[in-house]
Design a protein around this motif. Structure first.
Motif, PDB file in Angstrom:
ATOM      1  N   SER A   1      49.275  45.243  24.988  1.00  0.00           N
ATOM      2  CA  SER A   1      49.383  46.114  26.166  1.00  0.00           C
ATOM      3  C   SER A   1      50.762  46.014  26.794  1.00  0.00           C
ATOM      4  O   SER A   1      51.337  47.022  27.215  1.00  0.00           O
TER       5      SER A   1
ATOM      6  N   PHE B   1      46.917  49.002  30.647  1.00  0.00           N
ATOM      7  CA  PHE B   1      46.356  47.678  30.928  1.00  0.00           C
ATOM      8  C   PHE B   1      44.849  47.752  31.192  1.00  0.00           C
ATOM      9  O   PHE B   1      44.109  46.849  30.831  1.00  0.00           O
TER      10      PHE B   1
ATOM     11  N   TRP C   1      42.015  37.856  23.698  1.00  0.00           N
ATOM     12  CA  TRP C   1      42.500  38.412  24.970  1.00  0.00           C
ATOM     13  C   TRP C   1      44.025  38.357  25.027  1.00  0.00           C
ATOM     14  O   TRP C   1      44.671  39.328  25.441  1.00  0.00           O
TER      15      TRP C   1
ATOM     16  N   MET D   1      46.501  41.487  25.435  1.00  0.00           N
ATOM     17  CA  MET D   1      47.426  41.610  26.560  1.00  0.00           C
ATOM     18  C   MET D   1      48.871  41.735  26.063  1.00  0.00           C
ATOM     19  O   MET D   1      49.675  42.485  26.627  1.00  0.00           O
TER      20      MET D   1
ATOM     21  N   LEU E   1      41.334  45.650  29.343  1.00  0.00           N
ATOM     22  CA  LEU E   1      40.659  44.787  30.319  1.00  0.00           C
ATOM     23  C   LEU E   1      39.221  45.218  30.550  1.00  0.00           C
ATOM     24  O   LEU E   1      38.323  44.391  30.713  1.00  0.00           O
TER      25      LEU E   1
END
Lengths: 154, 432
Positions: free
Chosen positions: A61, B424, A54, A58, B428
């Motif tokens: 991103s 984003f 994760w 992130m 997610l």
């Protein structure tokens, strides 16, 4: 027009670097590579420890978002007014989220017993019922079932 | 009044940007707060959910590659609007217009893919719906009751036409033509009602063989773990996607064991019913014989004795009939279970819902919270994309020359922001 004169993000750059198109194409390629990278991370051994996976996704991103903000949205070439408009908004947004953690994020820590009985529950290996525990004839049962299943299908 | 000197009044903007751009950036700063709040709330809900309950993408039919394609599409649209702006700045309105068209095309493609995704969720019964969605947080009595209610609702729906009249296979299909007075059979209507009846039969089998069986099973045992296992078995049969592998193995084992037991019970009951029926036949013959005896006998005392014997035999036969009926009902119930297990083998090709295109309640732990956040996040993002497209459409009739490049830049800024939000959302929602 008067306004147009002020519009140019920074006239100096607009004049010196006349054609930024190749540069933007390079940014675009970088964005695609990063997207591929986050897709790879999601299906890689990094996800064995989800927190690592994760975090990596992130980070990717954020890198992508920075590329878009800095170059596509020209903030790289803007004057310092950019901080006035973006930094406080980001801080307020983050504070809002952090405020939710005690109430919403930890909501199950303060559940009543009644509430807990209807809370989502994962499937896990609870002890087997007495009537099924220690069954040694599981294999036997399976062999009994398989042929008869076929005969039923016919 | 002195006019000797002309004070040079020059406009000094507080910020070195145009008013339009300033307004747009102010708007974007509120958008930053809006989406940070939304995404942050999603994160808090997701990681605050009870350990191990948040559905993985494949459990709720989220395809990673579709999300990846949409990311690609939106990135393309970002670069095309940048190109439109650059060309407008260089006073190449025709080229700028082409890039604008490309941006609109990519935006529409994004929305199209999104619509396809939403449709696939809806077709699997995954949507937020008040007061009851089809998703349950755990396999308990509430879930069992939900399946029961939904099944009877679906049966009722399958057996009724849109006008609410009952469908009868033969009668309704045959309609009398008022002109000729002859009855006509409409093949379309026949096929429709035929498939509806098949669906109703299927649902009835589910109702008796799966739902009622599980209810009975739960009612007949005191062991709470056994009750839980029975309901979880039903949940597994309907929607096995949410079961981790080790747990699916346990349920399969439970079913194998139960099926063997059911078969043995069916054998036992069939034999018993056969035995009782033979007994019943024998006793009925005896009754007939006694009846004749009563009629033929002339001796009063003897007649009374036969009468008493008849009454005794009659009450025995009545008891036997009752017992046989009870056993037959039980046997049919067990047979229905066997039939249902053969028709809906556990773990078969995505379960009852997937394999038979039904929408029965499913156990997806934290599924409702997932659906609410998923549709809210992607929905708000989608609305932003739509608004962006509308603004692009407004730019289309204009001449996108250097004088208008500021306008293109502002619209582009908004569009890039929408892209950042998706950057984003993609990991997610699709990859976490």
């Amino acid at each position: 027009m008067h306004q147009r004169d002020d519009t140019s993000d920074s006239p100096a750059i607009a004049h010196t670097a006349k054609d930024r198109k190749p540069f933007f194409t390079g940014v675009f390629v970088m964005l695609l590579l990063l997207t591929g990278m986050s897709f790879w991370v999601a299906n890689s051994p990094l996800m064995d420890n989800p927190v690592t996976g994760w975090t990596a996704m992130m980070a990717i991103s954020t890198a992508k978002a920075m590329l878009v903000i800095l170059f596509f949205m020209h903030l790289w070439w803007e004057k310092s007014w950019k901080y006035v408009l973006t930094v406080p908004a980001t801080i307020i947004g983050l504070v809002l989220v952090l405020l939710l953690i005690p109430d919403v994020g930890n909501r199950f820590a303060t559940y009543s017993k009644t509430r807990r009985t209807s809370a989502p529950e994962p499937y896990h290996a609870a002890p087997l019922p007495n009537s099924l525990a220690g069954q040694s004839r599981a294999g036997q049962v399976a062999s009994e079932v398989t042929p008869s299943k076929e005969s039923q299908a016919e | 009044m002195t006019t000797s000197s002309h004070p040079e009044l020059t406009y000094q903007p507080a910020l070195p940007i145009s008013n339009g751009k300033l307004a747009l950036w102010l708007f974007l700063s509120t958008e930053i707060m809006f989406f940070t709040g939304l995404i942050g709330t999603y994160l808090v809900l997701r990681f605050g959910a009870p350990e191990g309950t948040w559905p993985s993408p494949q459990e709720v039919h989220v395809a990673e590659w579709i999300g990846a394609i949409n990311t690609f599409v939106l990135l393309c649209s970002s670069v095309t609007i940048v190109m439109a702006f650059e060309n407008a700045k260089q006073n190449l309105p025709a080229v700028a217009k082409k890039w604008l068209w490309a941006t609109i095309a990519f935006g529409c493609l994004f929305l199209g893919i999104k619509a396809y995704e939403y449709a696939s969720k809806y077709s699997h019964g995954i949507y937020p719906r008040y007061p009851r969605s089809l998703m349950y947080d755990r396999a308990d009595l509430t879930f069992l009751n939900g399946v029961k209610l939904e099944t009877s609702k679906l049966i009722k729906e399958a057996l009724s036409t849109p006008e609410g009249t009952e469908v009868a296979i033969a009668e309704d299909v045959e309609a009398v033509d008022p002109a000729s007075g002859l009855s006509q059979i409409t093949p379309v209507a026949f096929e429709e009602s035929h498939s509806k009846v098949t669906e109703a039969e299927q649902l009835q089998l589910i109702q008796s063989g799966l739902v009622k069986w599980t209810e009975t099973k739960v009612g007949r045992t005191d062991d709470p773990l056994m009750q839980k296992l029975a309901i979880e078995g039903l949940a597994y049969q309907i929607y096995p996607r949410t079961f981790p592998e080790h747990y699916a193995d346990r349920i399969e084992k439970y079913f194998a064991d139960e099926n063997a037991e059911t078969k043995r019970r069916f054998q036992e009951l069939s034999e018993e019913v056969d035995g009782r029926q033979q007994q019943l036949q024998a006793s009925q013959q005896e009754l007939k014989k006694l009846e004749q005896d009563i009629e033929t006998s002339t001796d009063g005392e003897k007649k009374n004795a036969v009468r008493a014997k008849f009454a005794e035999a009659k009450s025995f036969a009545d008891d036997l009939t009752l017992e046989t009926t009870r056993l037959t009902v039980e046997r049919d119930f067990v047979a229905g279970r066997l039939e249902a297990m053969a028709a809906f083998p556990p773990g078969d090709d995505g379960g009852v819902n997937e394999h038979h295109h039904l929408k029965l309640p499913m156990v997806i732990p934290s599924g409702n919270t997932w659906a609410n956040t998923y549709f809210l996040l992607t929905g708000f993002h989608g609305i932003h994309v739509l608004i962006g497209l509308i603004i692009f459409a407004c730019l289309l009739p204009m001449r996108l020359d250097a004088a208008r490049s500021g306008l293109v830049e502002n619209v582009g800024l908004y569009w890039h922001f929408v892209d950042i939000v998706w950057i984003f959302l993609f990991p997610l929602i699709y990859l976490f």
